[in-house]
Design a protein around this motif. Structure first.
Motif, PDB file in Angstrom:
ATOM      1  N   TRP A  30       0.635  -1.149  -0.089  1.00 33.17           N
ATOM      2  CA  TRP A  30       0.023   0.157   0.028  1.00 33.17           C
ATOM      3  C   TRP A  30       0.863   1.231   0.053  1.00 33.17           C
ATOM      4  O   TRP A  30       1.628   1.322   0.726  1.00 33.17           O
ATOM      5  CB  TRP A  30      -0.950  -0.028   1.279  1.00 33.17           C
ATOM      6  CG  TRP A  30      -1.984  -0.892   1.109  1.00 33.17           C
ATOM      7  CD1 TRP A  30      -2.223  -2.418   1.832  1.00 33.17           C
ATOM      8  CD2 TRP A  30      -3.259  -0.806   0.605  1.00 33.17           C
ATOM      9  NE1 TRP A  30      -3.317  -2.780   1.429  1.00 33.17           N
ATOM     10  CE2 TRP A  30      -4.052  -1.972   0.859  1.00 33.17           C
ATOM     11  CE3 TRP A  30      -3.685   0.304  -0.247  1.00 33.17           C
ATOM     12  CZ2 TRP A  30      -5.482  -2.103   0.140  1.00 33.17           C
ATOM     13  CZ3 TRP A  30      -5.222   0.153  -0.568  1.00 33.17           C
ATOM     14  CH2 TRP A  30      -5.957  -1.208  -0.395  1.00 33.17           C
ATOM     15  N   THR A  31       0.485   2.127  -0.741  1.00 33.83           N
ATOM     16  CA  THR A  31       1.104   3.432  -0.699  1.00 33.83           C
ATOM     17  C   THR A  31      -0.069   4.592  -0.700  1.00 33.83           C
ATOM     18  O   THR A  31      -1.325   4.075  -1.146  1.00 33.83           O
ATOM     19  CB  THR A  31       2.059   3.766  -2.071  1.00 33.83           C
ATOM     20  OG1 THR A  31       1.116   3.734  -3.111  1.00 33.83           O
ATOM     21  CG2 THR A  31       2.916   2.840  -1.966  1.00 33.83           C
ATOM     22  N   THR A  32       0.323   5.944  -0.454  1.00 35.11           N
ATOM     23  CA  THR A  32      -0.715   6.915  -0.388  1.00 35.11           C
ATOM     24  C   THR A  32      -0.174   8.079  -0.965  1.00 35.11           C
ATOM     25  O   THR A  32       1.132   8.339  -1.208  1.00 35.11           O
ATOM     26  CB  THR A  32      -1.006   7.366   1.125  1.00 35.11           C
ATOM     27  OG1 THR A  32       0.149   7.701   1.680  1.00 35.11           O
ATOM     28  CG2 THR A  32      -1.478   6.054   1.995  1.00 35.11           C
ATOM     29  N   GLU A  33      -1.071   9.026  -1.618  1.00 35.32           N
ATOM     30  CA  GLU A  33      -0.953  10.382  -2.141  1.00 35.32           C
ATOM     31  C   GLU A  33      -2.112  11.118  -1.568  1.00 35.32           C
ATOM     32  O   GLU A  33      -3.027  10.742  -1.307  1.00 35.32           O
ATOM     33  CB  GLU A  33      -0.724  10.032  -3.518  1.00 35.32           C
ATOM     34  CG  GLU A  33       0.374   9.259  -4.220  1.00 35.32           C
ATOM     35  CD  GLU A  33       0.444   9.429  -5.752  1.00 35.32           C
ATOM     36  OE1 GLU A  33      -0.319   9.946  -6.425  1.00 35.32           O
ATOM     37  OE2 GLU A  33       1.131   8.434  -6.293  1.00 35.32           O
ATOM     38  N   THR A  34      -1.847  12.431  -1.795  1.00 38.71           N
ATOM     39  CA  THR A  34      -2.759  13.296  -1.795  1.00 38.71           C
ATOM     40  C   THR A  34      -2.939  14.456  -2.802  1.00 38.71           C
ATOM     41  O   THR A  34      -1.809  14.567  -3.690  1.00 38.71           O
ATOM     42  CB  THR A  34      -2.726  14.245  -0.476  1.00 38.71           C
ATOM     43  OG1 THR A  34      -1.266  14.838  -0.320  1.00 38.71           O
ATOM     44  CG2 THR A  34      -2.785  13.521   0.740  1.00 38.71           C
ATOM     45  N   LEU A  44      -7.736  11.897  -0.777  1.00 39.26           N
ATOM     46  CA  LEU A  44      -6.817  11.028  -0.188  1.00 39.26           C
ATOM     47  C   LEU A  44      -6.618   9.984  -1.171  1.00 39.26           C
ATOM     48  O   LEU A  44      -7.778   9.301  -1.269  1.00 39.26           O
ATOM     49  CB  LEU A  44      -7.498  10.691   1.272  1.00 39.26           C
ATOM     50  CG  LEU A  44      -7.596  11.775   2.107  1.00 39.26           C
ATOM     51  CD1 LEU A  44      -8.007  11.235   3.502  1.00 39.26           C
ATOM     52  CD2 LEU A  44      -6.342  12.826   2.125  1.00 39.26           C
ATOM     53  N   ALA A  46      -5.334   5.977  -1.976  1.00 40.42           N
ATOM     54  CA  ALA A  46      -4.792   4.886  -1.423  1.00 40.42           C
ATOM     55  C   ALA A  46      -4.460   3.958  -2.655  1.00 40.42           C
ATOM     56  O   ALA A  46      -5.583   3.376  -3.446  1.00 40.42           O
ATOM     57  CB  ALA A  46      -5.459   4.389  -0.464  1.00 40.42           C
ATOM     58  N   TYR A  73     -11.546   6.285   8.387  1.00 35.33           N
ATOM     59  CA  TYR A  73     -10.553   7.601   8.271  1.00 35.33           C
ATOM     60  C   TYR A  73     -10.613   8.222   9.688  1.00 35.33           C
ATOM     61  O   TYR A  73     -11.784   8.384  10.373  1.00 35.33           O
ATOM     62  CB  TYR A  73     -10.897   8.650   7.153  1.00 35.33           C
ATOM     63  CG  TYR A  73     -10.810   8.317   5.810  1.00 35.33           C
ATOM     64  CD1 TYR A  73      -9.561   8.054   5.158  1.00 35.33           C
ATOM     65  CD2 TYR A  73     -12.044   7.368   5.449  1.00 35.33           C
ATOM     66  CE1 TYR A  73      -9.514   7.781   4.044  1.00 35.33           C
ATOM     67  CE2 TYR A  73     -11.800   6.772   3.936  1.00 35.33           C
ATOM     68  CZ  TYR A  73     -10.588   6.865   3.332  1.00 35.33           C
ATOM     69  OH  TYR A  73     -10.353   6.531   2.153  1.00 35.33           O
ATOM     70  N   LYS A 113      -9.953   6.523  -3.880  1.00 36.31           N
ATOM     71  CA  LYS A 113      -9.889   7.785  -3.719  1.00 36.31           C
ATOM     72  C   LYS A 113     -10.978   8.249  -2.714  1.00 36.31           C
ATOM     73  O   LYS A 113     -12.063   7.955  -3.110  1.00 36.31           O
ATOM     74  CB  LYS A 113     -10.091   8.848  -4.911  1.00 36.31           C
ATOM     75  CG  LYS A 113      -8.880   8.414  -6.109  1.00 36.31           C
ATOM     76  CD  LYS A 113      -8.762   9.266  -7.389  1.00 36.31           C
ATOM     77  CE  LYS A 113      -7.751   9.059  -7.968  1.00 36.31           C
ATOM     78  NZ  LYS A 113      -7.614   9.900  -9.039  1.00 36.31           N
ATOM     79  N   LEU A 147      -2.698   3.316   7.171  1.00 38.82           N
ATOM     80  CA  LEU A 147      -2.186   4.441   6.139  1.00 38.82           C
ATOM     81  C   LEU A 147      -2.064   5.851   6.788  1.00 38.82           C
ATOM     82  O   LEU A 147      -2.815   6.371   7.504  1.00 38.82           O
ATOM     83  CB  LEU A 147      -3.293   4.540   4.950  1.00 38.82           C
ATOM     84  CG  LEU A 147      -3.502   3.032   4.420  1.00 38.82           C
ATOM     85  CD1 LEU A 147      -4.645   3.178   3.491  1.00 38.82           C
ATOM     86  CD2 LEU A 147      -2.432   2.363   3.829  1.00 38.82           C
ATOM     87  N   PHE A 149      -1.939   9.592   5.319  1.00 38.28           N
ATOM     88  CA  PHE A 149      -1.993  10.965   3.837  1.00 38.28           C
ATOM     89  C   PHE A 149      -1.252  12.203   4.558  1.00 38.28           C
ATOM     90  O   PHE A 149      -1.710  12.791   5.531  1.00 38.28           O
ATOM     91  CB  PHE A 149      -3.342  10.834   3.433  1.00 38.28           C
ATOM     92  CG  PHE A 149      -3.997   9.749   3.226  1.00 38.28           C
ATOM     93  CD1 PHE A 149      -3.852   9.391   1.984  1.00 38.28           C
ATOM     94  CD2 PHE A 149      -4.767   8.839   4.313  1.00 38.28           C
ATOM     95  CE1 PHE A 149      -4.456   8.038   1.365  1.00 38.28           C
ATOM     96  CE2 PHE A 149      -5.279   7.729   3.663  1.00 38.28           C
ATOM     97  CZ  PHE A 149      -5.180   7.480   2.358  1.00 38.28           C
TER      98      PHE A 149
END
Length: 658
Positions: A30-34, A44, A46, A73, A113, A147, A149
């Motif tokens: 798993w990786t996260t971005e915003t 957010l 994932a 969340y 998302k 996770l 963010f």
């Protein structure tokens, strides 16, 4: 020389394969971005990267299927607000060989998302994702991943507003459309049958000759009458399809799908079906405000397309007391499938309603073949009420199974169905009358035949109280192991006719085997009786586990070993009961928080045996040393029997390890 090199490479390949197979399967990262949408709105994101051959399940899956992917969340600080639902990629809807059902999942990668609205400045947002991954032969236990963010400016990329939904470019579009279309065809067919059932109710059926007569008398030519009747049927379809579209627009294409596996949703749906059933049985009339019908009826004299449209709308409103419960049930069930299902469902339902009006207007002579209105229409309504009442308890059972409360176990569920359909049989035989029934001096042959069929169904269900499998209604009652008694009501005898005395902390498992669900208690008992142990890493939702228990374990030689020569310890890795706070810990192996009993046994399996798939069987001695290599899912009876026999023989010979 050549043979030596070939042998070396063969050895190297086998060695690498052994090393790979010995590792714990961890096929997902798993990786996260915003992404920034505006000054106060963010996405957010994932991302899940999957190894080849593995797949991750969607957020909505059918009942009794795999564990869906879900996100929580942490908004306890009040610094941001969740906007809408977590969106996901298109994915694939195909037949899953592990769970033997059509289910949506993702291969290679998946993107989720979630839109948020920030109310205060913040740096990080924490979330917890629960998920299950499988390949074509096995599933790993449900996992939880924390996770983070980051919402600092340097980590946020600008994005265009509204780009919330991603598209899975790896999904074959044609395959997706084919799978979805098969599901929609099923929804259409069931809704079409529901429309015919509504047609045979006292609110709709008498309207057929009245409406057809109106069109034939008011139209100057036969062709004009046929055209107006066809328009009338078309407007009926439009009205109900618009209703389905409104439901889709309000609740979203996928949100009710998520609710379909939710305890609260199942309880609400149970209450709704009870409410609808009481209406059908005559407790009260389910009607819309009379002012609506009056206003609509006043518009029917306007003539032309507008007048015909209002006639169709008047039919929908006046017949609501009969069609409302059916429409409500179909809408919620269809909406739980997500996507266009509510629209397709209403198309099928309205088509069944509209067709007779159009056909009889085209061929008025057919009206003579219609049966006359009478008490039989109310009988149809009452029968539908009994069916709604029966189906209501399926949703109550779903909630009970998820919570493992054991309030509606198999025997109780069957007793309710036997009573419900028994009452329906007495009603059909004229022994029970309800408020809106007409006097019944005698019953028709058709009613007698239906009554006999229902009575036969009741008789068929009765042996289920004593353990009969009841394959006709498989999937409706709780599973056989979810019972008050493993042998049925009032029977405490084993298969061989002898009473079974359970040791402390033990219970009856599959095939009435004495089973321990706690490792320490099971090992203590094994030392007491001086028998080796089989550790059974299993799960309540493990399909292959059930296959082994139902197809391999019942073999006489295997069952004899499990019953007489081993102590069985079944450790459920999806047990959701929380550990006491003092017993919760962070795994040294995975670094994850161990919160539940299932987490504990999953961590134990990983730590001790470097595996995390189920089913997984390990034969050990009284000190916990292995009596051979562990065994995964293996439907080959001879292979499994040989594995058991070898382990027991090693124990008898005094070997602790290989």
């Amino acid at each position: 020389m050549g043979n030596t090199v070939k042998s070396f490479f063969l050895f190297l390949i086998l060695f690498c394969r052994a090393v790979v197979e010995a590792q714990v399967a961890d096929p997902i990262k798993w990786t996260t971005e915003t992404e920034k949408i505006s000054d106060t709105e963010y996405l957010l994101i994932a991302k899940a990267a999957l190894d080849t051959g593995w797949h991750l399940y969607a957020q909505q899956v059918p009942d009794e299927g795999p564990v869906p992917t879900s996100f929580i969340y942490d908004d306890s600080s009040g610094n941001f607000r969740i906007v809408g639902n977590t969106q996901e990629e298109e994915g694939k809807i195909i037949y899953d060989p592990v769970f033997e059902m059509e289910v949506k999942y993702f291969e290679n990668s998946a993107i989720f998302k979630q839109k948020i609205e920030v109310t205060k400045e913040l740096g990080d947002i924490l979330a917890l994702v629960e998920y299950m991954v499988c390949d074509d032969t096995r599933c790993l236990p449900p996992e939880e991943e924390e996770l983070t963010f980051n919402l600092t400016e340097e980590t946020i990329a600008e994005t265009s507003k509204g780009s919330v939904r991603a598209v899975d470019s790896t999904s074959p579009e044609a395959e997706d459309l084919g799978s979805e279309s098969r599901g929609l065809i099923t929804i259409f067919f069931l809704s079409f049958l529901g429309g015919f059932a509504a047609l045979l109710t006292p609110c709709v059926f008498p309207m057929i000759p009245m409406t057809v007569s109106f069109f034939t008398k008011q139209s100057k030519t036969r062709a004009s009458g046929i055209k107006n009747a066809l328009l009338y049927g078309l407007f009926i379809i439009v009205i109900y399809v618009v209703l389905g579209s409104v439901v889709t627009a309000i609740f979203g294409a996928d949100s009710l799908n998520a609710l379909s596996t939710n305890v609260v949703f199942n309880l609400i749906f149970f209450a709704l079906l009870i409410f609808f059933a009481c209406s059908f049985l005559g407790a009260f009339e389910l009607v819309l405000p009379s002012s609506w019908a009056t206003k609509i009826d006043s518009q029917t004299d306007r003539g032309g397309l507008i007048g015909i449209f209002f006639m169709a709308l008047a039919l929908a409103i006046v017949s609501f007391s009969c069609t409302g419960p059916i429409v409500g049930t179909l809408l919620v069930e269809a909406a739980s499938k997500g996507g266009l299902a509510p629209i397709i469902g209403m198309l099928g339902f309205s088509l069944a309603i509209a067709l007779p009006f159009a056909l009889f207007a085209s061929f008025p002579g057919w009206l003579n073949s219609l049966p006359k209105s009478g008490g039989w229409l109310n009988t149809v309504k009452v029968v539908l009420g009994f069916l709604e009442l029966a189906f209501a308890f399926k949703f109550l059972s779903n909630a009970d199974l998820v919570l493992q409360l054991h309030l509606l176990e198999r025997e109780t569920f069957l007793a309710i169905w036997i009573a419900n359909f028994g009452a329906l049989a007495f009603y059909l035989f004229g022994k029970i009358t309800l408020p809106h029934d007409s006097p019944l001096p005698h019953i028709s042959v058709g009613r007698l035949g239906l009554g006999l069929f229902v009575l036969a169904f009741v008789v068929y269900m009765i042996p289920g109280l004593w353990g009969a499998p009841l394959q006709w209604i498989s999937g409706f009652p709780p599973p056989t192991q979810y019972s008050e008694s493993p042998y049925g009501v009032g029977n405490s005898k084993g298969v061989a006719g002898t009473s079974i005395e359970l040791p402390d902390h033990a219970e009856l498992g599959p095939l009435d085997l004495i089973t321990f669900k706690d490792y320490e208690a099971g090992m203590a008992y094994a030392k007491k009786v001086n028998k080796p142990v089989m550790l059974d890493f299993t799960g309540y939702a493990c399909v292959n586990c059930r296959k082994m228990e139902e197809r391999v374990w019942p073999e006489p030689q295997i069952q004899q070993i499990l019953r007489e020569e081993l102590v069985l310890i079944s450790l459920y890795i999806d047990d959701k009961k929380e550990l006491p706070k003092a017993a919760q810990y962070v795994s040294e192996t995975t670094g994850k928080k161990i919160r539940t009993i299932g987490n504990k046994w999953s961590d134990f399996q990983i730590r001790e045996y470097r595996a995390n798939a189920q089913p997984y069987y390990v034969l050990v001695d009284l000190e916990g040393n292995k009596l051979g290599e562990p065994k995964a899912y293996d439907p080959d009876v001879e292979s499994y029997l040989a594995w058991l026999q070898n382990g027991v023989e090693y124990y008898k010979q005094g070997y602790n390890t290989l």
